[in-house]
Motif scaffolding. Structure first.
Motif, mmCIF file in Angstrom:
data_model
loop_
_atom_site.group_PDB
_atom_site.id
_atom_site.type_symbol
_atom_site.label_atom_id
_atom_site.label_comp_id
_atom_site.label_asym_id
_atom_site.label_seq_id
_atom_site.Cartn_x
_atom_site.Cartn_y
_atom_site.Cartn_z
ATOM 1 N N UNK A 178 7.926 70.642 119.365
ATOM 2 C CA UNK A 178 9.180 71.366 119.157
ATOM 3 C C UNK A 178 9.154 72.742 119.833
ATOM 4 N N UNK A 179 8.265 72.914 120.743
ATOM 5 C CA UNK A 179 8.173 74.197 121.448
ATOM 6 C C UNK A 179 9.142 74.242 122.628
ATOM 7 N N UNK A 180 9.322 75.468 123.156
ATOM 8 C CA UNK A 180 10.223 75.640 124.305
ATOM 9 C C UNK A 180 9.739 74.848 125.510
ATOM 10 N N UNK A 189 4.253 76.552 130.195
ATOM 11 C CA UNK A 189 3.475 75.312 130.262
ATOM 12 C C UNK A 189 2.001 75.577 129.957
ATOM 13 N N UNK A 190 1.462 76.635 130.561
ATOM 14 C CA UNK A 190 0.048 76.953 130.339
ATOM 15 C C UNK A 190 -0.182 77.399 128.898
ATOM 16 N N UNK A 191 0.683 78.269 128.408
ATOM 17 C CA UNK A 191 0.534 78.784 127.039
ATOM 18 C C UNK A 191 0.562 77.646 126.016
ATOM 19 N N UNK A 192 1.467 76.703 126.203
ATOM 20 C CA UNK A 192 1.589 75.583 125.253
ATOM 21 C C UNK A 192 0.410 74.621 125.391
ATOM 22 N N UNK A 193 -0.005 74.361 126.613
ATOM 23 C CA UNK A 193 -1.110 73.423 126.838
ATOM 24 C C UNK A 193 -2.424 73.942 126.266
ATOM 25 N N UNK A 194 -2.582 75.269 126.239
ATOM 26 C CA UNK A 194 -3.808 75.853 125.718
ATOM 27 C C UNK A 194 -3.790 76.011 124.197
ATOM 28 N N UNK A 195 -2.649 75.789 123.597
ATOM 29 C CA UNK A 195 -2.533 75.977 122.149
ATOM 30 C C UNK A 195 -3.405 74.970 121.396
ATOM 31 N N UNK A 196 -3.971 75.420 120.282
ATOM 32 C CA UNK A 196 -4.819 74.556 119.468
ATOM 33 C C UNK A 196 -4.036 73.917 118.322
ATOM 34 N N UNK A 197 -2.739 74.140 118.299
ATOM 35 C CA UNK A 197 -1.916 73.530 117.261
ATOM 36 C C UNK A 197 -1.722 72.041 117.552
ATOM 37 N N UNK A 198 -1.325 71.293 116.520
ATOM 38 C CA UNK A 198 -1.238 69.847 116.626
ATOM 39 C C UNK A 198 -0.053 69.357 117.444
ATOM 40 N N UNK A 199 -0.089 68.083 117.855
ATOM 41 C CA UNK A 199 0.994 67.509 118.668
ATOM 42 C C UNK A 199 2.361 67.578 117.981
ATOM 43 N N UNK A 216 10.415 53.331 111.965
ATOM 44 C CA UNK A 216 10.507 54.229 113.119
ATOM 45 C C UNK A 216 9.243 55.076 113.236
ATOM 46 N N UNK A 217 8.748 55.531 112.094
ATOM 47 C CA UNK A 217 7.527 56.332 112.099
ATOM 48 C C UNK A 217 6.332 55.512 112.584
ATOM 49 N N UNK A 218 6.302 54.249 112.190
ATOM 50 C CA UNK A 218 5.217 53.375 112.634
ATOM 51 C C UNK A 218 5.285 53.141 114.144
ATOM 52 N N UNK A 219 6.498 52.899 114.655
ATOM 53 C CA UNK A 219 6.663 52.603 116.078
ATOM 54 C C UNK A 219 6.458 53.828 116.957
ATOM 55 N N UNK A 220 6.545 55.021 116.375
ATOM 56 C CA UNK A 220 6.324 56.245 117.143
ATOM 57 C C UNK A 220 5.054 56.950 116.677
ATOM 58 N N UNK A 221 4.140 56.200 116.107
ATOM 59 C CA UNK A 221 2.877 56.772 115.662
ATOM 60 C C UNK A 221 2.009 57.182 116.841
ATOM 61 N N UNK A 222 1.452 58.371 116.761
ATOM 62 C CA UNK A 222 0.665 58.885 117.893
ATOM 63 C C UNK A 222 -0.679 58.177 118.027
ATOM 64 N N UNK A 223 -1.083 57.461 116.975
ATOM 65 C CA UNK A 223 -2.359 56.743 117.023
ATOM 66 C C UNK A 223 -2.195 55.291 117.469
ATOM 67 N N UNK A 224 -0.984 54.913 117.833
ATOM 68 C CA UNK A 224 -0.735 53.559 118.341
ATOM 69 C C UNK A 224 -0.938 53.602 119.855
ATOM 70 N N UNK A 225 -2.070 53.133 120.321
ATOM 71 C CA UNK A 225 -2.458 53.298 121.720
ATOM 72 C C UNK A 225 -1.889 52.169 122.577
ATOM 73 N N UNK A 285 5.990 64.025 120.797
ATOM 74 C CA UNK A 285 4.650 64.108 120.225
ATOM 75 C C UNK A 285 3.748 63.023 120.814
ATOM 76 N N UNK A 286 4.309 61.808 120.992
ATOM 77 C CA UNK A 286 3.516 60.703 121.570
ATOM 78 C C UNK A 286 3.112 61.007 123.005
ATOM 79 N N UNK A 287 4.037 61.565 123.791
ATOM 80 C CA UNK A 287 3.700 61.935 125.166
ATOM 81 C C UNK A 287 2.600 62.994 125.183
#
Length: 488
Positions: free
Chosen positions: A453-455, A438-448, A360-369, A412-414
């Motif tokens: 798990x944000x609001x 939406x703006x606050x989250x999009x500007x965040x420098x934290x990882x995907x 499941x982790x492999x199929x939902x890997x964020x680096x699988x383009x 996370x993949x989206x």
């Protein structure tokens, strides 16, 4: 190629070759006519076809005398057509001749008549199998032998005729590769023995079973019910056909290559003596191919049974027991066909569950383009396949947690796919997220992974929205298996 084309090829060539069959035998034309008459009587259209006009494998091969005209019945047009349908449905990789299932019908139209004649007169030579390695869940590899399409077809035809001869005499405790039986039935039977008080498992592992089968011992057991020497000779040729490893041909002096349609039946024929011995001793046991477990009531009884069964296997069947993997333990600590038991409850094994999460982790890997549509399709195929087998586990607790974890990984993949800040804000607003969030989250420098798990991401990419996109629910699949009436 369609089944109709190869069907006409087989039927036409079989009928056209009957006149030349007697060249390899001393029987008279009158005897042949009687044979054809008997075949016509035995295999009527009503017996060989069900209401949907599909050929029934059992009725095609049914006869009053299993030792009469065995090779002719194997090569009959009805049996060969049924065999082809099975081979075509199973698909499979090409053998050493690189001929695919799709290309075989055109080859059969030109060559089947000569192939059939060589089978009848005993000059047919099977091609070596191609060895491939399949990783095991427990580590190491399992060797498979891939026959050519033609040899798979012939092996399937042999298995269809021999199965009704041997299967009725097999033990009720044998579940592997038998009509109407399955691995789930074997697991349920173990649970039944546990419920009856047999809570100690004698878990015995046969060391490289398919690679170490003694040909003489096996053929002696096949010959108990098969009197046609032509069929015995053909089976022997398949056992000794050889294997191609890295381009080199190796002889097969022992073993039954996994991967051919005939191998499971031959394994059951050999191990049926073990079943009968365990039944004679009054043991509670379950066997699925070369995996078997004996259920007893005490540790001491289990150790005694293990010693005596080990001697039987090595002396009578010439098989070796892997002592490192064999053990006598509580049913809670044993593993059978990927399952364990907790009391009277069935659970998937820890190894199987960990592999499930890894995939499941492999199929939902964020680096699988890949596109999300393709990702969801592959994810759904894997989850449904896994749940179709392991879903009988009566362990519900991880299901909601798994669903939550899977949805978070998809979010996370989206998020990773949207990349640019403007794209993230625009998509979140479309999904109903408040503009500030939406703006606050999009500007965040934290990882995907953190931001999944944000609001903002959870109010935008809701559970319902993810379901509409194609995200499968593991919990719903489990509920549908265990409570089908309430799942609708």
């Amino acid at each position: 190629m369609c089944g109709r084309e190869i069907g006409s090829a087989l039927r036409g060539n079989v009928q056209g070759s009957r006149a030349g069959v007697s060249r390899g035998h001393s029987s008279s034309q009158r005897a042949k006519d009687r044979t054809e008459s008997r075949e016509g009587t035995t295999m009527s259209s009503q017996d060989t076809k069900n209401q949907s006009r599909e050929v029934s494998l059992w009725h095609v091969t049914e006869t009053s005398n299993p030792n009469e005209n065995l090779l002719e019945r194997i090569l009959s047009s009805e049996n060969m057509l049924a065999a082809w349908k099975r081979v075509k449905a199973n698909k499979g990789a090409p053998g050493i001749d690189e001929m695919s299932v799709a290309k075989y019908p055109s080859y059969a139209r030109e060559h089947w008549e000569s192939v059939r004649e060589s089978l009848m007169d005993g000059t047919y030579r099977p091609m070596p199998v191609r060895r491939v390695e399949i990783p095991k869940d427990s580590g190491g590899v399992r060797f498979l032998g891939i026959p050519t399409v033609q040899d798979r077809l012939i092996q399937q035809a042999i298995a269809q005729v021999l199965t009704p001869i041997f299967d009725p005499g097999f033990s009720e405790s044998s579940y592997g590769f038998r009509p109407g039986r399955s691995a789930h039935g074997a697991v349920y039977k173990v649970r039944e023995h546990i419920h009856e008080g047999h809570r100690v498992a004698v878990d015995m592992d046969l060391s490289k079973f398919f690679d170490t089968v003694n040909h003489d011992v096996l053929m002696h057991k096949v010959a108990r019910k098969v009197r046609d020497k032509r069929v015995l000779g053909l089976i022997g040729k398949y056992l000794r056909a050889g294997v191609v490893v890295n381009g080199r041909l190796e002889k097969t002096r022992k073993g039954v290559p996994q991967g051919g349609p005939l191998s499971p039946l031959l394994a059951n024929i050999l191990l049926d003596d073990l079943d009968k011995e365990l039944e004679r001793r009054g043991h509670r046991f379950v066997r699925y191919a070369d995996d078997f477990v004996i259920m007893v009531k005490s540790q001491r009884a289990g150790e005694r049974v293990m010693g005596s069964v080990k001697r039987f296997l090595e002396k009578k069947l010439k098989l070796k027991v892997n002592e490192k993997k064999s053990k006598v333990a509580s049913s809670n600590e044993s593993r059978f066909l990927g399952f364990t038991f907790r009391g009277n409850k069935i659970r998937w094994s820890d190894a199987a569950f960990n592999e499930f999460k890894r995939q499941l982790k492999r199929l939902t890997g964020r680096s699988w383009f890949v596109s999300m549509e393709y990702r969801f399709r592959k994810l759904s195929q894997y989850v449904r396949g896994w749940m179709n087998y392991y879903g009988i586990s009566e362990y519900y607790s991880p299901m909601p947690i798994l669903d939550h974890w899977l949805r978070r990984r998809v979010r996370m993949c989206y998020w990773k796919q949207w990349r640019k800040t403007k794209t993230k804000v625009r998509n979140l607003l479309k999904l109903g997220t408040f503009k500030k969030q939406a703006i606050f989250t999009a500007l965040s420098r934290k990882g995907p992974w953190h931001l999944s798990r944000t609001l903002a991401t959870q109010t935008g990419m809701t559970n319902e929205w993810l379901k509409d996109q194609g995200v499968i629910s593991i919990k719903e699949l489990w509920v549908n298996i265990h409570y089908p009436a309430t799942a609708r």
